[in-house]
Write a protein that holds these residues in place. Structure first.
Motif, PDB file in Angstrom:
ATOM      1  N   ILE A 354       0.842  -1.202   0.000  1.00  0.00           N
ATOM      2  CA  ILE A 354       0.000   0.000   0.000  1.00  0.00           C
ATOM      3  C   ILE A 354       0.874   1.248   0.000  1.00  0.00           C
ATOM      4  O   ILE A 354       1.732   1.411   0.880  1.00  0.00           O
ATOM      5  N   ASN A 357      -3.197   6.688   0.706  1.00  0.00           N
ATOM      6  CA  ASN A 357      -4.081   6.924   1.861  1.00  0.00           C
ATOM      7  C   ASN A 357      -3.321   7.213   3.151  1.00  0.00           C
ATOM      8  O   ASN A 357      -3.769   6.865   4.235  1.00  0.00           O
ATOM      9  N   GLU A 360       1.727   5.160   3.431  1.00  0.00           N
ATOM     10  CA  GLU A 360       3.017   4.856   2.779  1.00  0.00           C
ATOM     11  C   GLU A 360       4.209   4.888   3.751  1.00  0.00           C
ATOM     12  O   GLU A 360       5.225   4.245   3.500  1.00  0.00           O
ATOM     13  N   TYR A 364       2.526  -1.578   5.041  1.00  0.00           N
ATOM     14  CA  TYR A 364       1.199  -2.165   4.838  1.00  0.00           C
ATOM     15  C   TYR A 364       1.128  -2.989   3.558  1.00  0.00           C
ATOM     16  O   TYR A 364       1.528  -2.527   2.494  1.00  0.00           O
ATOM     17  N   TYR A 365       0.595  -4.198   3.717  1.00  0.00           N
ATOM     18  CA  TYR A 365       0.373  -5.049   2.548  1.00  0.00           C
ATOM     19  C   TYR A 365      -1.116  -5.352   2.435  1.00  0.00           C
ATOM     20  O   TYR A 365      -1.762  -5.727   3.417  1.00  0.00           O
ATOM     21  N   ALA A 366      -1.662  -5.164   1.260  1.00  0.00           N
ATOM     22  CA  ALA A 366      -3.103  -5.369   1.078  1.00  0.00           C
ATOM     23  C   ALA A 366      -3.472  -6.833   1.317  1.00  0.00           C
ATOM     24  O   ALA A 366      -2.800  -7.735   0.796  1.00  0.00           O
TER      25      ALA A 366
END
Ligand code: NAP
Ligand code: MG
Length: 493
Positions: A354, A357, A360, A364-366
């Protein structure tokens, strides 16, 4: 900014490198604290202190030892929220899970305090007259504990509490990423009145501090939780040294969904198991084995469920999926996603780091779902340790069990079915240390044994009464009150 020190022989000390490394918040990349770095010199001091302290501790009646564990439980309870906040800041799991993890340590403290009035051995009839036989548990001595970052207090509690109630002393090396939670736990032991030298905290790298612990002749057992790679290396060296080890390592856990399952219930279990703690539990659900007749329906429900998982800083109460531990982890997960795509798996959701939003600056990994995965693909066999789940379709229960058991690990497995006959077959045949029926792969309770078969472990268990087997040796005692020489196997035949 705070600094985290070692705790050796009841004193908070700087490690002998004189160096500190930053502790990062994986949610935003900010530095939270600095932790001291140690060498074998610090390990030496800690082991010496532990060895001395244990000489007296073994003679303290176990119910008296347990009184201190009750105080540990009370203090953990009092400070549950503060510790959970610290844990979430440095580790990333969402705050509810942080609270749950501290609760696990509280439960373990009460449970092991209770063991102070049990620590049962056996009395066994002797084969000879006027002779009494019994077996008693004795402490092993100095216990070396090496823990991972994903459960920074729960795993340390599973290991240190049974070790201490059984009369051992502890030298603990926490993971480099999570020293703040470790410090909080040790402060509680200190405040609870645990005599100095019985718990020693040595911060530093695995290669320096962990290795020195494995090498140290006065550490009698290494209790390790972490990766297979490190666990194997520890076991190899410990084998040469004839040092005991208790190893809890990786998993590749699967939820099986049969054609008669309650699909909504299964979807909840899968989303919680696969994406809770951002997939970084040793018991995380990383495979879904689904009966072909309900594959499409399950996929549709999973896709709509996944879009409701809010990502972000775990301290935000509305967030459901937090960050992964660090940049290396992000990249490793992304690499596995590429490997999956190249092997022909179909990406249903996620599959990316990610970068928008405001997320960054964190890691974060979707949440990611692959389908049309086959059991021979690397994403179906190797531990990814991130929010990635692979759907594998099967024709029946036998095939599901075969796929479940086809991996090198054997930690946890789950099956959703309404058919009691199938459920019992699964309980018998799923080759894992933990099996769930109509519940996901996570959610172990502390009073049952925790651990896995095959490549996950080496036959020992954390938590439950089984943990006592790790931290005690059996001593068999024969008392002959006949006043004459009685020869077993000879005089009574
Ligand atoms: P890891 O890299 O193996 O590290 C675990 C611990 O071992 C850390 O404290 C680490 O120190 C230390 N270490 C590293 N190299 C060492 C060496 N050569 N000698 C002695 N100690 C050494 O594992 P992780 O990445 O922290 O944790 C993730 C893994 O743990 C996953 O595989 C997961 O499945 C497993 N896990 C298993 C269970 C279970 O009960 N089965 C529970 C939770 C996690 P540093 O932090 O300084 O590297
Ligand atoms: Mg590591």
């Amino acid at each position: 900014m705070s600094t985290i020190l070692n705790y050796i022989n009841g004193e908070w000390l700087e490690g002998s490198t004189g160096k500190f490394v930053p502790v990062m918040n994986p949610a935003n990349g900010k530095v939270l604290a600095h932790v001291t770095q140690s060498t074998e010199k610090d390990v030496q001091l800690a082991v010496q202190a532990a060895k001395e302290a244990q000489k007296l501790w073994r003679l303290v009646p176990a119910p008296e030892r347990a009184d201190i564990l009750y105080k540990v439980a009370y203090l953990l309870k009092e400070r549950k929220e503060d510790i959970a906040q610290i844990l979430t800041s440095e580790m990333g799991k969402v705050i509810d899970e942080g609270r749950g993890e501290v609760q696990e340590a509280i439960d373990m403290a009460y449970y092991m305090a209770g063991e102070g009035r049990r620590l049962f051995g056996d009395t066994i009839p002797s084969e000879l007259r006027n002779k009494f036989a019994m077996s008693v548990r004795v402490p092993v001595g100095v216990v070396g504990i090496i823990t991972p970052w994903n459960f920074p207090i729960a795993i340390a509690s599973w290991k240190s509490l049974p070790a201490l109630v059984a009369g051992n002393a502890v030298v603990w090396k926490p993971a480099t990423e999570t020293p703040m939670t470790a410090q909080e736990f040790v402060k509680i032991y200190e405040e609870a009145g645990l005599p100095k030298g019985l718990i020693n905290l040595v911060n530093g790298s695995g290669s320096k501090v962990g290795n020195a612990m494995v090498e140290h002749p006065d550490i009698d057992i290494i209790s390790f939780t972490g990766s297979n790679e490190v666990g194997k290396a520890i076991n190899g060296r410990a084998g040469e040294l004839l040092k005991r080890t208790s190893l809890e390592m990786g998993g590749k856990n699967a939820i099986t969904v049969l054609e008669d399952a309650d699909l909504d219930l299964a979807v909840e279990g899968i989303l919680w198991g696969a994406f809770g703690t951002a997939g970084q539990r040793c018991t995380a659900t990383s495979r879904v084995i689904v009966h072909q007749d309900v594959k499409k329906a399950l996929e549709d429900k999973l896709i709509s469920g996944i879009h409701e998982l809010k990502m972000g800083d775990g301290l935000d109460e509305t967030v459901k999926v937090g960050p992964v531990i660090n940049r290396e982890a992000l990249e490793r997960i992304d690499e596995y996603v590429k490997i999956g795509k190249e092997a022909g798996a179909i990406l249903l959701a996620g599959g990316k780091i990610i970068t928008e939003n405001g997320l960054e600056s964190g890691n974060y990994y979707a949440p990611t779902i692959f389908t049309n995965v086959t059991p021979d693909m690397r994403i179906a066999k190797e531990e990814i340790f991130g929010p990635v789940v692979s759907i594998i379709s099967v024709e029946n229960l036998d095939e599901a069990v075969k796929v479940n058991n086809s991996v090198e690990f054997g930690l946890s497995s789950a099956i959703y079915t309404a058919d009691v006959n199938k459920a019992f077959k699964a309980m018998r045949d799923l080759d894992t240390g933990i099996v769930y029926i109509n519940a996901g792969t996570t959610g172990a309770e502390i009073h049952l044994p925790f651990g896995g078969t095959k490549g996950t472990g080496n036959g020992h268990r954390d938590s439950g009464v089984a943990a006592l087997d790790v931290y005690t040796e059996w001593k068999s005692i024969y008392v002959d009150y006949s006043g004459k020489l009685q020869r077993a196997q000879i005089d009574n035949n």
